[in-house]
Design a protein around this motif. Structure first.
Motif, short mmCIF file in Angstrom:
data_model
loop_
_atom_site.label_atom_id
_atom_site.label_comp_id
_atom_site.label_asym_id
_atom_site.label_seq_id
_atom_site.Cartn_x
_atom_site.Cartn_y
_atom_site.Cartn_z
N ILE A 1 -4.22 6.25 8.79
CA ILE A 1 -4.22 5.10 7.97
C ILE A 1 -4.04 3.64 8.65
N TYR B 1 0.99 -1.03 0.00
CA TYR B 1 -0.01 0.01 0.16
C TYR B 1 0.93 1.26 -0.04
N ILE C 1 -3.65 4.64 -1.53
CA ILE C 1 -4.57 5.11 -0.38
C ILE C 1 -4.67 6.56 -0.34
N SER D 1 0.22 5.70 0.56
CA SER D 1 -0.42 6.83 0.77
C SER D 1 0.04 7.91 -0.37
N VAL E 1 -9.28 5.83 2.36
CA VAL E 1 -9.01 5.08 3.26
C VAL E 1 -10.13 4.61 4.22
N ILE F 1 -11.31 1.12 1.95
CA ILE F 1 -10.51 0.12 1.72
C ILE F 1 -10.63 -1.04 2.86
#
Lengths: 250, 250
Positions: A241, A178, A219, A180, A187, A190
């Protein structure tokens, strides 16, 4: 009185170059040093002031006494009135995915951010952080201080992140990568999977292009309506996250 | 060449005492100053370097040119090579609950934390922050910098927090007062209500006793199993709670 030899060594350890060379680093302040003693870190030397001994009369470790002004002379902190330790760095050993999340950092520059990220990892039980070689030095005193002792429980591995991810894709294909980014999936939508590697990028530029090609799922944290800031601080984004990740597995 | 008068004024504004007295503060760096120009803040004076003008050739505001070394002499930043503005503080006006969340800060001491909290507020569209009088000064340059321009969009009101909460309980009884503490209800289980006041406490000591008596709902972030850190940084905790709050109303 502190000897010239120790004085010179401590002052040199304010700089990364000499920390790298000597494989040593500094820990300063009462609480971090008391916590350090309960860890597996190898301590080369502890300097304490009378104030420290007064507050910790049962302190059993070997130490050398310094006056407050002597301590101020060698300290990298603005206001360390207690203690300073010279500590051996741990080996920079590879950390591979297991049934948890690995945090991977791509060019984190601010020491306060790295320290805060280590504290977040520690809180959530993430024990492995992989940093690209350009990420700020773990042993920078500002990182150590911002981590509030979490550097004792979270291990870092500095490496070429691109090669590391390539290796993981080839050898740990079950680990989902993953990252960011600004254009990823929300987020809040997911469904996270384990094992996972979560990449967080540089404060200003985000994730490098050469890293992005290894990412399976981007994300984003969508900004609520009415929000004004251009972005969140990277440690804040990490927390949001990671928090969602762990909520997912409750 | 900068006149002695301006030089003296700028340097005095590094200190809270003179900021309070003059009702002025400093903004430094290229991006913050460009953002400042789009705001309602009253700018008293802008100093820029040639580098700044080269990068911003259509800069229309009145300014005075400084050499990089002159700027370095008056700057409070380690590495400001661009610009510095002297800006008028806004009036310290009371902020009352409306149909959103007010963040209330009880003794936040670290300027980086306050700046980051303002950035979080800005991201989520929280426009009102109430600080007790002992909270670090909004106009501290480290706060301004860490806020990444969010100080332009989030208003702060410094006051006696106890009196403020008393007033709100009496006059805005519909506003629910939440506080982040160690023994509160899990943030993952709370059904948040609006309007709300969320109190975040000091980095080391948390919320003061005299404030707690006004709190209707204490909130905690439970540490996951396997987690080691004693606590989360206050800005991180703010983000996690505020994020849950806004998820609640989606």
């Amino acid at each position: 009185m502190i000897s010239q030899k120790w004085k010179k060594l401590v002052k040199s350890l304010h700089q990364k170059k000499y920390r790298d060379q000597e494989k040593l680093f500094l820990v300063e302040g009462e609480k971090p040093i008391l916590e350090l003693l309960t860890s597996n870190f190898h301590i080369e030397k502890i300097f304490v002031t009378d104030l420290f001994l007064k507050r910790n009369p049962n302190f059993l470790q070997d130490f050398e006494i310094l006056s407050a002004s002597e301590l101020a002379q060698i300290s990298a902190m603005e206001n360390n009135q207690m203690a300073l330790a010279i500590v051996r760095q741990y080996e920079n050993k590879p950390l591979y995915p297991d049934n948890n999340i690995i945090l991977a950092l791509d060019n984190i520059q601010d020491p306060g951010n790295l320290g805060t990220i280590l504290r977040i990892c520690d809180w959530y039980g993430i024990r492995k952080v992989v940093c690209n070689n350009q990420t700020v030095d773990l042993y920078n005193l500002k990182v150590i201080n911002a981590s509030k002792g979490s550097f004792l429980r979270v291990q870092c591995f500095y490496t070429n992140l691109q090669n590391y991810l390539k290796y993981c894709v080839e050898n740990f294909s079950e680990a989902l990568i993953y990252a960011s980014t600004l254009q990823g999936k929300s987020v809040y939508e997911i469904k996270f999977q384990k094992p996972a590697i979560l990449i967080m990028g540089n404060e200003a530029r985000g994730i490098s292009k050469d890293i992005l090609s290894y990412v399976k799922q981007e994300i984003s944290i969508p900004r609520p309506k009415g929000g004004g800031a251009e972005s969140l601080n990277v440690a804040i984004a990490t927390a949001i996250i990671v928090d969602k990740f762990f909520q997912n597995f409750k």
